[in-house]
Scaffold this motif. Structure first.
Motif, PDB file in Angstrom:
ATOM      1  N   VAL A   1     -25.348  23.012  11.759  1.00 29.87           N
ATOM      2  CA  VAL A   1     -25.914  23.142  13.101  1.00 29.87           C
ATOM      3  C   VAL A   1     -25.523  21.922  13.923  1.00 29.87           C
ATOM      4  O   VAL A   1     -25.601  20.785  13.440  1.00 29.87           O
ATOM      5  CB  VAL A   1     -27.450  23.276  13.048  1.00 29.87           C
ATOM      6  N   ALA A   2     -25.097  22.174  15.164  1.00 31.54           N
ATOM      7  CA  ALA A   2     -24.755  21.084  16.079  1.00 31.54           C
ATOM      8  C   ALA A   2     -25.364  21.381  17.435  1.00 31.54           C
ATOM      9  O   ALA A   2     -25.324  22.525  17.903  1.00 31.54           O
ATOM     10  CB  ALA A   2     -23.240  20.946  16.187  1.00 31.54           C
ATOM     11  N   VAL A   3     -25.955  20.361  18.049  1.00 26.82           N
ATOM     12  CA  VAL A   3     -26.456  20.456  19.412  1.00 26.82           C
ATOM     13  C   VAL A   3     -25.481  19.697  20.293  1.00 26.82           C
ATOM     14  O   VAL A   3     -25.340  18.472  20.182  1.00 26.82           O
ATOM     15  CB  VAL A   3     -27.882  19.891  19.532  1.00 26.82           C
ATOM     16  N   LEU A   4     -24.766  20.429  21.168  1.00 32.74           N
ATOM     17  CA  LEU A   4     -23.708  19.845  21.977  1.00 32.74           C
ATOM     18  C   LEU A   4     -24.154  19.696  23.434  1.00 32.74           C
ATOM     19  O   LEU A   4     -24.989  20.453  23.931  1.00 32.74           O
ATOM     20  CB  LEU A   4     -22.457  20.735  21.927  1.00 32.74           C
ATOM     21  N   ASN A   5     -23.580  18.726  24.091  1.00 33.55           N
ATOM     22  CA  ASN A   5     -23.802  18.538  25.517  1.00 33.55           C
ATOM     23  C   ASN A   5     -22.924  19.527  26.281  1.00 33.55           C
ATOM     24  O   ASN A   5     -21.722  19.619  26.030  1.00 33.55           O
ATOM     25  CB  ASN A   5     -23.449  17.102  25.921  1.00 33.55           C
ATOM     26  N   CYS A   6     -23.531  20.321  27.169  1.00 34.84           N
ATOM     27  CA  CYS A   6     -22.778  21.345  27.887  1.00 34.84           C
ATOM     28  C   CYS A   6     -21.633  20.747  28.699  1.00 34.84           C
ATOM     29  O   CYS A   6     -20.536  21.306  28.750  1.00 34.84           O
ATOM     30  CB  CYS A   6     -23.708  22.120  28.837  1.00 34.84           C
ATOM     31  N   ALA A   7     -21.897  19.646  29.346  1.00 33.04           N
ATOM     32  CA  ALA A   7     -20.914  19.075  30.270  1.00 33.04           C
ATOM     33  C   ALA A   7     -19.750  18.445  29.534  1.00 33.04           C
ATOM     34  O   ALA A   7     -18.581  18.656  29.881  1.00 33.04           O
ATOM     35  CB  ALA A   7     -21.589  18.060  31.179  1.00 33.04           C
ATOM     36  N   THR A   8     -20.037  17.680  28.506  1.00 29.70           N
ATOM     37  CA  THR A   8     -18.981  16.915  27.831  1.00 29.70           C
ATOM     38  C   THR A   8     -18.541  17.515  26.504  1.00 29.70           C
ATOM     39  O   THR A   8     -17.480  17.180  25.989  1.00 29.70           O
ATOM     40  CB  THR A   8     -19.462  15.486  27.580  1.00 29.70           C
ATOM     41  N   GLY A   9     -19.372  18.373  25.936  1.00 27.64           N
ATOM     42  CA  GLY A   9     -19.071  18.919  24.624  1.00 27.64           C
ATOM     43  C   GLY A   9     -19.339  17.949  23.509  1.00 27.64           C
ATOM     44  O   GLY A   9     -19.023  18.217  22.338  1.00 27.64           O
ATOM     45  N   ALA A  10     -19.938  16.812  23.844  1.00 27.76           N
ATOM     46  CA  ALA A  10     -20.215  15.802  22.821  1.00 27.76           C
ATOM     47  C   ALA A  10     -21.348  16.250  21.921  1.00 27.76           C
ATOM     48  O   ALA A  10     -22.259  16.974  22.333  1.00 27.76           O
ATOM     49  CB  ALA A  10     -20.571  14.482  23.501  1.00 27.76           C
ATOM     50  N   LEU A  11     -21.301  15.829  20.668  1.00 24.03           N
ATOM     51  CA  LEU A  11     -22.338  16.142  19.701  1.00 24.03           C
ATOM     52  C   LEU A  11     -23.550  15.244  19.941  1.00 24.03           C
ATOM     53  O   LEU A  11     -23.451  14.024  19.835  1.00 24.03           O
ATOM     54  CB  LEU A  11     -21.801  15.949  18.282  1.00 24.03           C
ATOM     55  N   GLU A  12     -24.673  15.859  20.255  1.00 24.20           N
ATOM     56  CA  GLU A  12     -25.906  15.110  20.466  1.00 24.20           C
ATOM     57  C   GLU A  12     -26.665  14.939  19.164  1.00 24.20           C
ATOM     58  O   GLU A  12     -27.039  13.832  18.785  1.00 24.20           O
ATOM     59  CB  GLU A  12     -26.782  15.840  21.493  1.00 24.20           C
ATOM     60  N   LEU A  13     -26.896  16.051  18.474  1.00 22.03           N
ATOM     61  CA  LEU A  13     -27.635  16.037  17.210  1.00 22.03           C
ATOM     62  C   LEU A  13     -27.028  17.102  16.300  1.00 22.03           C
ATOM     63  O   LEU A  13     -26.275  17.970  16.750  1.00 22.03           O
ATOM     64  CB  LEU A  13     -29.120  16.348  17.434  1.00 22.03           C
ATOM     65  N   GLY A  14     -27.391  17.033  15.012  1.00 21.41           N
ATOM     66  CA  GLY A  14     -26.892  18.051  14.103  1.00 21.41           C
ATOM     67  C   GLY A  14     -27.346  17.838  12.679  1.00 21.41           C
ATOM     68  O   GLY A  14     -27.829  16.768  12.317  1.00 21.41           O
TER      69      GLY A  14
END
Length: 302
Positions: A111-124
């Protein structure tokens, strides 16, 4: 008239065998379903599980009106769901695991929580992190209002169901049916074209009457286009009747000539054997055995 040759009989059996096999394969292909191995998942089930998880995350945040976005599948293993609202990250692992359990999804996943704007991985985290009651990384964090993408990646791809294509087998079955029909029709023509045995001076055992022929020695009757094997008594009775075609034979005369060698004669025997011969001669419309009331029988030949 000759019986079908062994080659023709073998050809028929071969065609019937091929036709039966083709139809059997077609039936199996059209009716069988590919069993789903343990752990495999389907796109529909994952879609429902993710939407269920998003629903409970919104409800936990006090939101019962927002619309849940459509689940996207960029690759066979990956599913994405856009979350435009704040949610409690601590609730995500348990809710997602429960949703997968409801829909019988047992594959390992990340599971990965990504930032919509940057696509960066926030949590996972990984499903393995939850084994043996282990806690997932990055606990104790609540996601602030914003745009996030919940991404779930499975260890195996979604099995793609292949549509059943039975047309080749169906076409093969059609060809075999056609060949079988042609073979039977050809054999029927051969049988119809076979001439009756010719009466020859050196074969006095052949008696012709109408479109029929009796081989007394061979106890064989050819009636129209059909050949029958006779019993000794049937052949003897028919020989007597055919030798006196269109003549009335008294019952006692028939009993004497056909059954005299038995010593004891039963009048009813004549009726029984005449009934049998009538059935064997029904393919010849030019011949019939007529009963003359109170007298006997007559073989009528037109």
């Amino acid at each position: 008239m000759q019986r079908p040759t062994r080659l023709n009989a073998t050809f028929r059996l071969l065609l019937v065998g091929l036709l039966t096999g083709a139809l059997g394969l077609l039936f199996v292909q059209l009716t069988s379903t590919t069993p789903v191995a343990a752990g495999e998942h389907s796109s529909e089930k994952v879609n429902l599980a993710l939407r269920r998880t998003a629903h409970h995350l919104l409800r936990a945040a006090g939101d019962s009106t927002s619309t849940i976005a459509a689940v996207e599948q960029p690759t066979p293993q990956t599913y994405r769901l856009r979350l435009d609202h704040a949610f409690d990250y601590d609730r995500l692992p348990g809710l997602l695991q429960a949703s997968f359990r409801v829909h019988q999804i047992t594959d390992l996943y990340d599971v990965a929580v990504l930032n919509c704007a940057t696509g960066a991985l926030e949590l996972g985290y990984s499903a393995i992190d939850m084994a043996d009651n282990k806690s997932v990384p990055c606990n104790g964090r609540s996601m602030q209002a914003g745009c996030y993408v919940l991404q779930v990646t499975f260890a195996t791809a979604t099995p793609v169901s292949q549509p059943t294509n039975g047309w080749p087998l169906l076409a093969l079955a059609g060809v075999l049916v056609g060949l079988l029909a042609i073979a039977w029709r050809q054999q029927a023509r051969i049988e119809l074209s076979q001439p009756l045995p010719e009466k020859r001076a050196d074969n006095p055992n052949l008696i012709h009457f109408g479109q029929s022929c009796l081989d007394v020695a061979g106890q064989t009757l050819v009636s129209g286009t059909h050949q029958h094997s006779l019993t000794y008594r049937e052949a003897k009775l028919l020989r007597v009747l055919a030798s006196h075609a269109n003549e009335v034979l008294e019952r006692d005369q028939i009993l004497k000539q056909v059954w005299e060698d038995e010593g004891i004669t039963v009048g009813r025997s004549v009726d029984v054997f005449v009934s049998r011969l009538r059935k064997l001669l029904h393919n010849d419309p030019t011949v019939r055995i007529a009963a003359v009331h109170g007298v006997g029988y007559r073989l009528e030949v037109s």
